[in-house]
Scaffold this motif. Structure first.
Motif, PDB file in Angstrom:
ATOM      1  N   LEU A  54      18.333  43.813  40.079  1.00 47.09           N
ATOM      2  CA  LEU A  54      19.098  42.636  40.475  1.00 47.09           C
ATOM      3  C   LEU A  54      20.020  42.178  39.345  1.00 47.09           C
ATOM      4  N   ALA A  55      19.538  42.247  38.111  1.00 47.58           N
ATOM      5  CA  ALA A  55      20.370  41.875  36.965  1.00 47.58           C
ATOM      6  C   ALA A  55      21.635  42.723  36.922  1.00 47.58           C
ATOM      7  N   HIS A  56      21.491  44.013  37.178  1.00 45.08           N
ATOM      8  CA  HIS A  56      22.648  44.909  37.210  1.00 45.08           C
ATOM      9  C   HIS A  56      23.617  44.501  38.322  1.00 45.08           C
ATOM     10  N   ILE A  57      23.081  44.251  39.508  1.00 44.86           N
ATOM     11  CA  ILE A  57      23.916  43.887  40.652  1.00 44.86           C
ATOM     12  C   ILE A  57      24.668  42.586  40.384  1.00 44.86           C
ATOM     13  N   GLU A  58      23.954  41.588  39.870  1.00 45.26           N
ATOM     14  CA  GLU A  58      24.578  40.284  39.648  1.00 45.26           C
ATOM     15  C   GLU A  58      25.635  40.346  38.551  1.00 45.26           C
ATOM     16  N   ALA A  59      25.376  41.108  37.505  1.00 46.32           N
ATOM     17  CA  ALA A  59      26.372  41.241  36.442  1.00 46.32           C
ATOM     18  C   ALA A  59      27.649  41.883  36.976  1.00 46.32           C
ATOM     19  N   GLU A  60      27.502  42.868  37.850  1.00 45.16           N
ATOM     20  CA  GLU A  60      28.685  43.509  38.440  1.00 45.16           C
ATOM     21  C   GLU A  60      29.460  42.518  39.312  1.00 45.16           C
ATOM     22  N   ALA A  61      28.741  41.670  40.055  1.00 45.02           N
ATOM     23  CA  ALA A  61      29.416  40.659  40.877  1.00 45.02           C
ATOM     24  C   ALA A  61      30.168  39.662  40.000  1.00 45.02           C
ATOM     25  N   CYS A  62      29.554  39.262  38.890  1.00 45.64           N
ATOM     26  CA  CYS A  62      30.195  38.314  37.976  1.00 45.64           C
ATOM     27  C   CYS A  62      31.416  38.932  37.297  1.00 45.64           C
ATOM     28  N   LEU A  63      31.347  40.213  36.996  1.00 51.91           N
ATOM     29  CA  LEU A  63      32.502  40.901  36.417  1.00 51.91           C
ATOM     30  C   LEU A  63      33.661  40.960  37.402  1.00 51.91           C
ATOM     31  N   MET A  64      33.347  41.146  38.675  1.00 44.35           N
ATOM     32  CA  MET A  64      34.391  41.262  39.687  1.00 44.35           C
ATOM     33  C   MET A  64      35.203  39.974  39.818  1.00 44.35           C
ATOM     34  N   ARG A  65      34.537  38.813  39.779  1.00 47.40           N
ATOM     35  CA  ARG A  65      35.249  37.546  39.995  1.00 47.40           C
ATOM     36  C   ARG A  65      35.903  37.092  38.687  1.00 47.40           C
ATOM     37  N   THR A  66      37.185  37.398  38.549  1.00 44.48           N
ATOM     38  CA  THR A  66      37.923  37.094  37.324  1.00 44.48           C
ATOM     39  C   THR A  66      38.600  35.723  37.430  1.00 44.48           C
ATOM     40  N   GLU A  67      37.790  34.723  37.603  1.00 43.52           N
ATOM     41  CA  GLU A  67      38.202  33.319  37.623  1.00 43.52           C
ATOM     42  C   GLU A  67      36.942  32.493  37.396  1.00 43.52           C
ATOM     43  N   SER A  68      37.102  31.179  37.305  1.00 40.61           N
ATOM     44  CA  SER A  68      35.964  30.260  37.311  1.00 40.61           C
ATOM     45  C   SER A  68      36.004  29.462  38.604  1.00 40.61           C
ATOM     46  N   ARG A  69      34.832  29.329  39.256  1.00 43.16           N
ATOM     47  CA  ARG A  69      34.752  28.597  40.528  1.00 43.16           C
ATOM     48  C   ARG A  69      33.345  28.017  40.647  1.00 43.16           C
TER      49      ARG A  69
END
Length: 508
Positions: free
Chosen positions: A441-456
């Motif tokens: 899950l840590a791997h999956i979540e880090a990849e999702a966070c890398l994808m979103r190149t903004e702050s929201r």
């Protein structure tokens, strides 16, 4: 009834609690910053009254403050109904994998925690109600078994997940007991590191004041980037801890002893005494993970993108967006739990039990057996503690391409060590399976966070500090592709417009 809001915060809370249906729906969508599914949010509002009525009919009784009870009355009411059925309960059994045959979910494999025996369960449909991923992080406000198991079960079964980059992050006491800080931080409160130095001003932008930072934070409570200053409270705490200026419990000190601060009284005072927290002296607090706003993508019946696999509660995504309204996680668990149960039962009851080829469960059973014949370490706790530390400082509050890449390296290193584990004790098998899930899950979540190149909302990228509606009114979607997560985007609410937070009152 009988409550007259006095403070500005109480008036905003009252506006949130007593909003008519149309406004309540608008509040959810605005709080979600374009990341909530309008169809699921509508279901949440439409079913809310009947869902509460059902719980009351089952004997649930909610106290006015909800401080000690929270979800306890719901659990007691549902447990009472369960005992009236002939359902077989596999107590203290961890589900380690779902069984998928011809693209459909047909059951599950687990481990009996008492005996260590493998359990294979064939089912017409499966509903996940496993909660979130709080125990990925050093400080959290959840039971120790909230390890993201449902996310990983769904992911490995081929289901899509979304909104994994969005977390609810609160201040909480961390010693001697863990508790969410619900009351606002008053004027004259002191936030100090272990050296008794007030640190918040050191992290604020030029010209900003600590009072204004706390005033903004008191307007919502969870960590968020949707205002200008409140984020610096959590950023300051995490950086003080990272620099080694925290207490022995990795905390900072909250000091309410200034005589100008009114003492806590009534139910709140009773609650803190019950929990062993004494505000007549500095209290150890920190930034804590409370819940996750993402999870498995579901439809209005709670069904995931894998046929006959359902999800409800924190394991499911859609009813909430980047941020959510207070109390709606419990509401969503009941609304979509009821819908998923009815829909799954209707399907399963109309099906004849099919013969399931042995190969369907073979891989899941082998995952468990492989733990018994490794040649490496046999104690998962040190590795889990290391993961907690890395995730807290690199994945929770502040994120960047550098920190996330570093975190992925940490995860890879622990995963390689874990691949050689040898465990035979039933409890250690459970702990190792949980650690495997947390690492994936840590791997999956880090990849999702890398994808979103903004702050929201609560997703704060130091290297992309602004919200970018022009490019990012899109949800990040993750699905398993071979041995790696495939990360894409999808638009869930194409008509969303930012109406401003003044219209939603108190959220979070």
């Amino acid at each position: 009834p009988g409550w007259t809001p006095q403070t500005e915060q109480e008036k905003r809370i009252a506006y949130m609690l007593f909003a008519p249906p149309d406004q309540a729906l608008a509040n959810i969508l605005q709080a979600g910053l374009g990341m909530a599914d309008p169809k699921l949010a509508s279901v949440l509002i439409e079913d809310a009254v009947e869902t509460r009525k059902a719980l009351l009919d089952w004997g649930a009784r909610f106290d006015q403050q909800g401080l000690r009870s929270h979800g306890v009355p719901i659990m007691e009411a549902v447990r009472g109904q369960l005992h009236k059925t002939d359902a077989v309960v596999h107590d203290r059994t961890m589900i380690s994998d779902l069984l998928v045959h011809d693209g459909e979910c047909v059951g599950a494999v687990g481990v009996d925690e008492n005996t260590g025996e493998t359990v294979v369960i064939q089912a017409g449909a499966v509903i996940l109600g496993t909660g979130g991923d709080a125990n990925l992080f050093l400080h959290n406000l959840n039971p120790d078994d909230t390890c993201g198991d449902g996310y990983v079960l769904g992911y490995n079964a081929g289901a899509e997940l979304t909104n994994l980059e969005f977390k609810q992050i609160f201040l909480g006491t961390v010693y001697p007991t863990r508790n969410m800080l619900l009351q606002p931080l008053p004027t004259h409160v002191r936030l100090m590191n272990a050296r008794e130095k007030e640190f918040l001003p050191d992290y604020l932008p030029k010209g900003a004041t600590a009072d204004e930072c706390l005033r903004q934070r008191n307007g919502h409570n969870p960590f968020s980037t949707r205002d200008t200053l409140s984020r610096y409270l959590d950023i300051a705490i995490v950086n003080e801890l990272r620099a080694g200026r925290g207490t022995d419990h990795n905390a900072v000190l909250l000091d309410r002893t200034d005589e100008r601060i009114p003492p806590l009284t009534g139910p709140r005072s009773e609650f803190w005494a019950y929990r062993g927290i004494d505000f007549s002296q500095p209290v150890e607090i920190s930034t804590c993970h409370h819940c996750s706003l993402g999870g498995l993508r579901i439809d209005v019946n709670g069904e995931t993108t894998v046929p006959h696999l359902y999800a409800a509660g924190e394991v499911a995504a859609g009813p909430h967006g980047a941020d959510r309204m207070g109390g709606h996680m419990l509401l969503a668990s009941q609304v979509f739990g009821a819908r998923a149960g009815k829909h799954a039962a209707a399907f399963a009851s109309g099906q004849k039990q099919r013969d399931m080829p042995g190969k369907v469960s073979a891989q899941a059973e082998e995952r468990i057996e492989s733990l018994r014949r490794g040649d490496g370490a046999s104690e998962p706790e040190p590795f889990r503690a290391a993961l907690h530390h890395y995730a807290y400082f690199k994945l929770l509050v502040t994120r960047s391409a550098h920190s996330l890449a570093s975190f992925l390296g940490d995860v890879k290193g622990i995963s390689e060590e874990l691949s050689r584990f040898t465990v035979t004790d039933p409890g250690a098998i459970i702990e190792t399976l949980e650690l495997q899930n947390l690492l994936l899950l840590a791997h999956i979540e880090a990849e999702a966070c890398l994808m979103r190149t903004e702050s929201r909302g609560p997703h704060y990228r130091e290297d992309f500090p602004r919200q970018n509606d022009a490019e990012w009114l899109r949800n990040v979607v993750v699905k398993k592709a071979g041995d790696s997560p495939q990360v894409t985007t999808a638009v869930i609410d194409p008509s969303w417009k930012d109406l401003g937070d003044d219209k939603i009152g108190y959220w979070g």
